[in-house]
Design an enzyme around this catalytic site. Structure first.
Site, PDB file in Angstrom:
ATOM      1  N   GLY A  45      -6.546 -34.635 -35.117  1.00 57.46           N
ATOM      2  CA  GLY A  45      -5.024 -34.464 -35.366  1.00 57.46           C
ATOM      3  C   GLY A  45      -4.256 -35.363 -36.313  1.00 57.46           C
ATOM      4  N   ASP A 101      -2.334 -39.160 -34.209  1.00 57.78           N
ATOM      5  CA  ASP A 101      -1.321 -38.510 -34.254  1.00 57.78           C
ATOM      6  C   ASP A 101      -0.012 -38.881 -33.004  1.00 57.78           C
ATOM      7  OD1 ASP A 101      -2.700 -37.612 -31.849  1.00 57.78           O
ATOM      8  OD2 ASP A 101      -2.804 -35.493 -32.827  1.00 57.78           O
ATOM      9  N   ASP A 104       0.436 -40.566 -26.050  1.00 61.83           N
ATOM     10  CA  ASP A 104       0.993 -40.006 -24.873  1.00 61.83           C
ATOM     11  C   ASP A 104       0.756 -40.771 -23.575  1.00 61.83           C
ATOM     12  OD1 ASP A 104       1.051 -37.927 -22.700  1.00 61.83           O
ATOM     13  OD2 ASP A 104       1.000 -36.487 -24.223  1.00 61.83           O
ATOM     14  N   PHE A 153       5.282 -30.410 -25.292  1.00 62.84           N
ATOM     15  CA  PHE A 153       4.154 -30.456 -26.079  1.00 62.84           C
ATOM     16  C   PHE A 153       4.573 -29.958 -27.400  1.00 62.84           C
ATOM     17  CE2 PHE A 153       0.140 -28.858 -27.654  1.00 62.84           C
ATOM     18  CZ  PHE A 153      -0.957 -29.578 -27.081  1.00 62.84           C
ATOM     19  N   VAL A 154       4.272 -30.900 -28.601  1.00 64.02           N
ATOM     20  CA  VAL A 154       4.699 -30.646 -29.828  1.00 64.02           C
ATOM     21  C   VAL A 154       3.627 -30.503 -30.708  1.00 64.02           C
ATOM     22  CG1 VAL A 154       6.474 -32.332 -29.496  1.00 64.02           C
ATOM     23  CG2 VAL A 154       4.382 -33.247 -30.306  1.00 64.02           C
TER      24      VAL A 154
HETATM   25  P1  XMP Z   1      -3.415 -39.744 -24.911  1.00 67.99           P
HETATM   26  O1  XMP Z   1      -2.634 -39.239 -23.258  1.00 67.99           O
HETATM   27  O2  XMP Z   1      -4.905 -40.021 -24.412  1.00 67.99           O
HETATM   28  O3  XMP Z   1      -3.358 -38.432 -25.483  1.00 67.99           O
HETATM   29  O4  XMP Z   1      -2.515 -40.963 -25.005  1.00 67.99           O
HETATM   30  C1  XMP Z   1      -3.482 -38.706 -26.955  1.00 67.99           C
HETATM   31  C2  XMP Z   1      -3.879 -37.297 -27.478  1.00 67.99           C
HETATM   32  O5  XMP Z   1      -3.530 -36.168 -26.737  1.00 67.99           O
HETATM   33  C3  XMP Z   1      -3.397 -35.097 -27.679  1.00 67.99           C
HETATM   34  N1  XMP Z   1      -1.852 -34.774 -27.397  1.00 67.99           N
HETATM   35  C4  XMP Z   1      -0.968 -33.929 -27.927  1.00 67.99           C
HETATM   36  N2  XMP Z   1      -1.411 -32.910 -29.002  1.00 67.99           N
HETATM   37  N3  XMP Z   1       0.789 -32.049 -28.917  1.00 67.99           N
HETATM   38  C5  XMP Z   1      -0.541 -32.256 -29.233  1.00 67.99           C
HETATM   39  O6  XMP Z   1      -0.961 -31.251 -30.059  1.00 67.99           O
HETATM   40  C6  XMP Z   1       1.081 -32.899 -27.699  1.00 67.99           C
HETATM   41  O7  XMP Z   1       2.437 -32.874 -27.329  1.00 67.99           O
HETATM   42  C7  XMP Z   1       0.038 -34.029 -27.366  1.00 67.99           C
HETATM   43  N4  XMP Z   1       0.298 -34.714 -26.393  1.00 67.99           N
HETATM   44  C8  XMP Z   1      -1.099 -35.532 -26.569  1.00 67.99           C
HETATM   45  C9  XMP Z   1      -3.420 -35.839 -29.001  1.00 67.99           C
HETATM   46  O8  XMP Z   1      -4.732 -35.255 -29.624  1.00 67.99           O
HETATM   47  C10 XMP Z   1      -3.669 -37.067 -28.981  1.00 67.99           C
HETATM   48  O9  XMP Z   1      -4.488 -37.641 -29.945  1.00 67.99           O
END
Ligand code: XMP
Length: 181
Positions: A45, A101, A104, A153-154
């Site tokens: 990402g 990227d 979350d 979700f982006v």
């Molecule tokens: P965490 O929860 O571990 O998530 O902080 C990090 C990884 O989860 C993916 N992620 C997303 N990918 N849209 C996406 O395309 C989203 O809204 C999203 N939220 C989490 C992403 O790969 C990130 O590195």
């Protein structure tokens, strides 16, 4: 592809301007007289963000790659991230800047930074393009953050839904009917 985007949250022009600012913030953080920087992007990402932000850093540097996968499809309820594949990272004594990227839940960055610390770098910092403040833990954040975004979700600018939309140049929210069933 364009018809699948419900709304744009951040335009490519806004991203470009913020990435230039981030470049200045990051450059000011590191000792220019003793450059020892390794950027560690978390694949896949972060690839577009990496390509743009690294060109804003007039610092001697190397790149090391880390792969982690945690999300499937468009759910924002991620499964636990898998142990990262840290291949051939030669970072002992280096200043490491992990690039991702989006922050979350923070589980991915926590896992990657703890694995990286085991390799005894000189410093470890983190840089994310996006953060979801409503989901990020209160005791963990990134050192450099491009934008805070709502809990949707982006996609775009490297972020995908089921492998697609990484080439969409803005950050957008998908039409909900595409992933809600
Ligand atoms: P965490 O929860 O571990 O998530 O902080 C990090 C990884 O989860 C993916 N992620 C997303 N990918 N849209 C996406 O395309 C989203 O809204 C999203 N939220 C989490 C992403 O790969 C990130 O590195």
């Amino acid at each position: 592809m364009l018809n699948d985007i419900d709304r744009i949250l951040i335009t490519q022009e806004e991203i470009a301007a913020r990435v230039r600012e981030l470049g200045r913030e990051i450059t000011a953080t590191y000792d220019q007289s003793d450059p020892n920087l390794t950027l560690v992007p978390i694949l896949s990402g972060s690839v577009i963000f990496l390509a743009d932000v690294m060109r804003q850093l007039p610092i001697r540097m190397k790149i090391g790659l880390v792969t982690v996968s945690s999300y499937q499809g468009a759910t924002t309820e991620g499964v636990a991230p898998q142990m990262p594949t840290i291949s051939d990272l030669d970072i002992a004594g280096q200043d490491v800047l992990v690039i991702d990227d989006i922050l979350d839940t923070g589980r991915t960055l926590r896992l990657v930074t703890s694995r990286i610390r085991e390799l005894q770098p000189r410093s470890v910092r983190t840089c994310v393009l996006l953060r979801k403040p409503s989901r990020a833990p209160s005791d963990f954040t990134a050192d450099f953050i491009g934008f805070d975004v709502e809990d949707s979700f982006v996609v775009g600018y490297g972020l995908d839904y089921d492998g697609h939309y990484r080439n969409y140049p803005n950050i957008g929210v998908l039409r909900p009917e595409l992933y809600e069933s």
